[in-house]
Design a protein around this motif. Structure first.
Motif, short mmCIF file in Angstrom:
data_model
loop_
_atom_site.label_atom_id
_atom_site.label_comp_id
_atom_site.label_asym_id
_atom_site.label_seq_id
_atom_site.Cartn_x
_atom_site.Cartn_y
_atom_site.Cartn_z
N GLY A 196 0.82 -1.21 0.00
CA GLY A 196 0.00 0.00 0.00
C GLY A 196 0.85 1.26 0.00
N ILE A 197 1.92 1.23 0.78
CA ILE A 197 2.83 2.38 0.84
C ILE A 197 3.50 2.61 -0.51
N ARG A 198 3.96 1.52 -1.13
CA ARG A 198 4.61 1.65 -2.44
C ARG A 198 3.64 2.14 -3.51
N ALA A 199 2.35 1.83 -3.32
CA ALA A 199 1.34 2.28 -4.27
C ALA A 199 0.94 3.73 -4.03
N GLY A 200 1.48 4.34 -2.98
CA GLY A 200 1.24 5.75 -2.75
C GLY A 200 0.42 6.12 -1.53
N LEU A 201 -0.03 5.12 -0.77
CA LEU A 201 -0.84 5.42 0.42
C LEU A 201 0.02 5.87 1.60
N PRO A 202 -0.49 6.76 2.43
CA PRO A 202 0.20 7.07 3.68
C PRO A 202 0.29 5.82 4.56
#
Length: 275
Positions: A196-202
């Motif tokens: 999720g982080i790599r996909a741009g989520l905080p």
């Protein structure tokens, strides 16, 4: 005794005593009292660390905290495997009728050898979600255990989740699946959060969504009449996003990796039990 209720002629009498007061014992004390199996004042813990005794006394008002095992009271053995022999020695002459052991890897044969002849032994394998009342455990009876003894052990374990009766030969597989299984799920959680982080989520959003996704999926699996394969098919549209993700997992042989992880953990459990 600096903390806890006196163990001398306790009233009401103690129904179950724990040898070892670690986190699993704490979870079971909470589960048994919440389920109404026994009041806190009907439970005792023999724990060598004074700081831990103080913690248990603070959480469970009325808990009996004797310095030595009580006479004639059933035992839940909750010590580390390397401490089982010493714990069994402390039960000598205490007229204990039955022992439920959650010491990982310690076989029924070993327990029956260490305990006084005729002692009923029930060996169990709980898991850490018992700490939140959602455990998945299994138990097996020794040579002296009756169906009533197995029912007793199952009642204790089921106070903190699911408990099933199996033959002892299957406890290594239980260890590999439900005993070690939470770690596999936590690894999945770590990976999903990172994705999720790599996909741009905080970080906070990825973490919250991952936690709720796992909780929701588990509840759906437990409550649905459909099995895991059908539930997976229900959410997988041909050519859709889920299908693409599953394609990658299949190519990386992730499903088989989980199978191999369980088998490896079960084999290691068997090795440790035979050590």
């Amino acid at each position: 005794m600096p903390v806890g209720r006196s163990s001398l002629n306790p009233d009401p009498p103690v129904r179950l005593q724990f040898l070892g007061g670690g986190k699993m014992a704490e979870a079971l004390i909470g589960g048994l009292s919440t389920a109404g199996w026994a009041g806190v004042e009907e439970l005792a813990v023999v724990e060598k660390l004074s700081e831990r005794r103080a913690e248990l006394a603070a959480r469970f008002a009325g808990l009996v905290l004797p310095d030595e095992p009580l006479d004639g009271v059933d035992v839940l053995l909750a010590v580390k495997p390397q401490d089982v022999e010493v714990a069994a020695g402390r039960l000598a002459g205490r007229r204990v009728r039955r022992v439920l052991s959650i010491a990982a890897g310690v076989t029924i044969a070993t327990l029956e050898r260490l305990l006084e002849p005729g002692t009923v032994v029930v060996r169990a394998m709980p898991n850490t979600p018992a700490l939140v009342g959602e455990g998945a455990g299994a138990l097996a009876g020794g040579s002296q255990a009756t169906s009533a003894d197995l029912d007793w052990g199952r009642d204790v374990l089921s106070s903190v989740g699911l408990a099933v009766v199996v033959d002892e030969v299957h406890l290594d597989a239980v260890t590999g699946l439900s005993g070690s299984g939470p770690a596999y799920v936590f690894l999945v959680a770590e990976a999903l959060i990172e994705a999720g982080i790599r996909a741009g989520l905080p970080v906070e959003v990825a973490t919250e969504l991952t936690h709720q996704t796992l909780v929701g999926a588990a509840l759906l699996l437990r409550q649905s009449d459909d099995g895991a394969a059908q539930l997976r098919a229900n959410v997988t549209s041909p050519g859709g996003t889920t299908a693409e993700g599953l394609r990658v997992l299949g190519e990386r042989e992730v499903p088989d990796a989980f199978v191999q992880a369980v088998l490896a953990a079960a084999a290691r459990s068997a090795e440790l039990g035979g050590a």
